[in-house]
Design a protein around this motif. Structure first.
Motif, mmCIF file in Angstrom:
data_model
loop_
_atom_site.group_PDB
_atom_site.id
_atom_site.type_symbol
_atom_site.label_atom_id
_atom_site.label_comp_id
_atom_site.label_asym_id
_atom_site.label_seq_id
_atom_site.Cartn_x
_atom_site.Cartn_y
_atom_site.Cartn_z
ATOM 1 N N GLU A 146 6.963 3.786 -13.900
ATOM 2 C CA GLU A 146 7.549 3.776 -15.249
ATOM 3 C C GLU A 146 6.757 2.876 -16.185
ATOM 4 N N ILE A 147 6.341 1.724 -15.674
ATOM 5 C CA ILE A 147 5.532 0.807 -16.485
ATOM 6 C C ILE A 147 4.222 1.476 -16.897
ATOM 7 N N ALA A 148 3.592 2.161 -15.950
ATOM 8 C CA ALA A 148 2.337 2.855 -16.251
ATOM 9 C C ALA A 148 2.535 3.899 -17.345
ATOM 10 N N ASP A 149 3.635 4.620 -17.299
ATOM 11 C CA ASP A 149 3.917 5.635 -18.325
ATOM 12 C C ASP A 149 4.076 4.995 -19.704
ATOM 13 N N HIS A 150 4.765 3.851 -19.760
ATOM 14 C CA HIS A 150 4.936 3.157 -21.040
ATOM 15 C C HIS A 150 3.571 2.786 -21.635
ATOM 16 N N ILE A 151 2.670 2.293 -20.789
ATOM 17 C CA ILE A 151 1.358 1.868 -21.287
ATOM 18 C C ILE A 151 0.538 3.068 -21.751
ATOM 19 N N ARG A 152 0.598 4.146 -21.003
ATOM 20 C CA ARG A 152 -0.124 5.362 -21.437
ATOM 21 C C ARG A 152 0.337 5.802 -22.816
ATOM 22 N N GLY A 153 1.630 5.659 -23.079
ATOM 23 C CA GLY A 153 2.160 6.094 -24.360
ATOM 24 C C GLY A 153 1.658 5.266 -25.527
ATOM 25 N N ALA A 154 1.250 4.015 -25.266
ATOM 26 C CA ALA A 154 0.769 3.143 -26.337
ATOM 27 C C ALA A 154 -0.750 3.116 -26.435
ATOM 28 N N ALA A 155 -1.437 3.746 -25.493
ATOM 29 C CA ALA A 155 -2.900 3.703 -25.461
ATOM 30 C C ALA A 155 -3.483 4.319 -26.728
ATOM 31 N N GLY A 156 -4.480 3.651 -27.274
ATOM 32 C CA GLY A 156 -5.166 4.150 -28.460
ATOM 33 C C GLY A 156 -4.526 3.762 -29.768
#
Length: 443
Positions: A174-184
């Motif tokens: 879940e943490i990884a998904d949150h970070i992917r969503g903010a990438a860029g």
């Protein structure tokens, strides 16, 4: 790389001896300190509130109580205005904690105030993974944030449970998904990871690094687990005790894994692929001001600390004072040693910078330290000054960790003075949380 544990212990022993006087603080009146003689400074803003208290954390933090947090932010903005009225200039601002994003609107209002008063180029904010859900990341970016730093610590669910973070902040996936969503979204998206946790294995650490490199974040800060004596005792029951004998092995694995993935060291424990902003403002800022409860300042060789009492902080600001309650003016040699520590931690010391800020006496007084770095292969001299080697990065990581652990020990002492207040704050926060929970169940 010389891998002698005895040499490591010797160097740390010498470092402790030479820096033993850095935090000999004495009481002061709390007036706004003088502006630095040359140039501006960096502003550090401390937000002590957290929704959960991690057992390994040595920072000044308290459980979130929203009414109290609202009062705190109001006082904080008043203190920031005091520095503006006194003529201070800030080139960048770092919001740390605690968790600055626990009260998003208060944080956004405070960022807007800083931008309206000072010509800040860099705005860095710490957060936790669940706060990466929309719309907050977009609001922060629109508000001018250039660097968002996400406290992950590990993607390993077993370790997250030991740290008390799994239930509050979610699983590693879940943490990884949150970070992917903010990438860029931000020029710099940083992920904080902690290595040498008590039950962490080398395979778990390497897996964390591999996961990180798939998320689109362009910076990672890999901190060794740094504890104070009081926190270590608390950890012993909740998490276990870290094994320092693994530090070098884990540190080498971090550098090897990240450099192979295109990341380059930008400090002794930070690696960046692209983007702007370092992980430790103290390594690049000659002077910095700490606003809020439990913050540190360094201005022209003088260290200042603010009160750790939230009640006292509010009262002081209402009286037109800053939160500052203690200070210590470093002697010339200690100022130079501090400068050498933070500059070398940032990968190198420029000869002209040292001469401009400290005069030619810098090299006469610190010739022994500089020669030791060269003889041990920790630094190489070039036309500009001294540059850290791979082994030097490891030793500077140890020294900076030692410095922060001494700061954590000071925090322990300050928290002990306000222990009764801290307990009352936690009771109030829990009562408030229970009331909110009942309202949600029985609207």
């Amino acid at each position: 790389m010389n891998e002698s544990p005895l040499l490591d212990s010797f160097l740390l022993g010498m470092f402790r001896f030479h820096t033993r006087g850095f935090l000999r603080m004495t009481e002061c009146d709390g007036a706004v300190p003088p502006r630095p003689r040359a140039g501006g400074a960096y502003l550090y803003v401390h937000i002590p509130f957290c929704e959960a208290l991690c057992p390994f954390c040595s920072f000044h933090r308290v459980l979130l109580c929203r009414p109290q947090a609202h009062r705190y932010f109001t006082a904080l903005r008043r203190e920031i205005r005091l520095y503006h009225q006194a003529g201070h200039e800030f080139t960048g601002v770092y919001f740390g904690g605690g968790t600055p994003t626990v009260e998003p609107q208060e944080l956004l209002e405070t960022i807007a105030l800083v931008r309206s008063l000072f010509a800040v180029r860099d705005i860095s904010v710490e957060t936790n993974p669940p706060d990466l859900r929309p719309p907050l990341p977009e609001q922060l970016r629109h508000g001018g944030v250039t660097r968002l730093s996400v406290g992950v610590q590990s993607f390993d669910d077993t370790l997250l449970r030991e740290m008390g973070r799994f239930e509050k902040y979610g699983s590693g996936a879940e943490i990884a998904d949150h970070i992917r969503g903010a990438a860029g979204l931000f020029p710099t998206l940083n992920v904080d990871l902690i290595f040498n946790q008590p039950h962490q294995t080398l395979a778990s650490l390497e897996r964390d690094l591999d996961i990180f490199q798939t998320l689109g974040a362009n910076q990672v800060s890999c901190y060794p687990l740094m504890t104070s004596p009081a926190v270590l005792r608390r950890m012993a029951g909740a998490m276990g005790v870290p094994d320092r004998r693994r530090l070098r092995q884990y540190y080498k694995a971090i550098g090897r894994r990240l450099c192979a993935g295109g990341f380059n060291p930008t400090s002794a424990w930070c690696f960046t692929r692209s983007g702007e902003g370092g992980d430790e403002y103290i390594a690049t800022a000659d002077n910095y001001v700490g606003a809020g409860s439990g913050a540190f300042s360094y201005l022209d060789g003088t260290l200042y600390t603010t009160t750790f009492s939230l009640a006292a902080y509010e009262q002081r600001i209402a009286r037109g004072l800053t939160g500052i309650v203690t200070r210590h003016q470093l002697c010339n040699t200690d100022r130079m040693r501090y400068a050498l520590l933070v500059r070398m931690f940032g990968l190198g010391l420029d000869r002209e910078w040292a001469r401009r800020h400290h005069g030619p006496g810098f090299f006469r007084r610190l010739w022994g330290e500089l020669l030791t770095l060269e003889v041990l292969g920790a630094a190489r001299r070039d036309t500009r000054g001294w540059r850290l080697t791979e082994s030097g990065r490891y030793w500077l990581m140890l020294m900076m960790a030692e410095f922060f652990q001494s700061v954590n020990t000071y925090r322990d002492a300050m928290r002990a003075q306000v222990a009764a207040e801290q307990t009352a704050v936690e009771r109030t926060a829990q009562t408030h949380a229970n009331q909110i929970h009942r309202i949600r169940i029985n609207p």
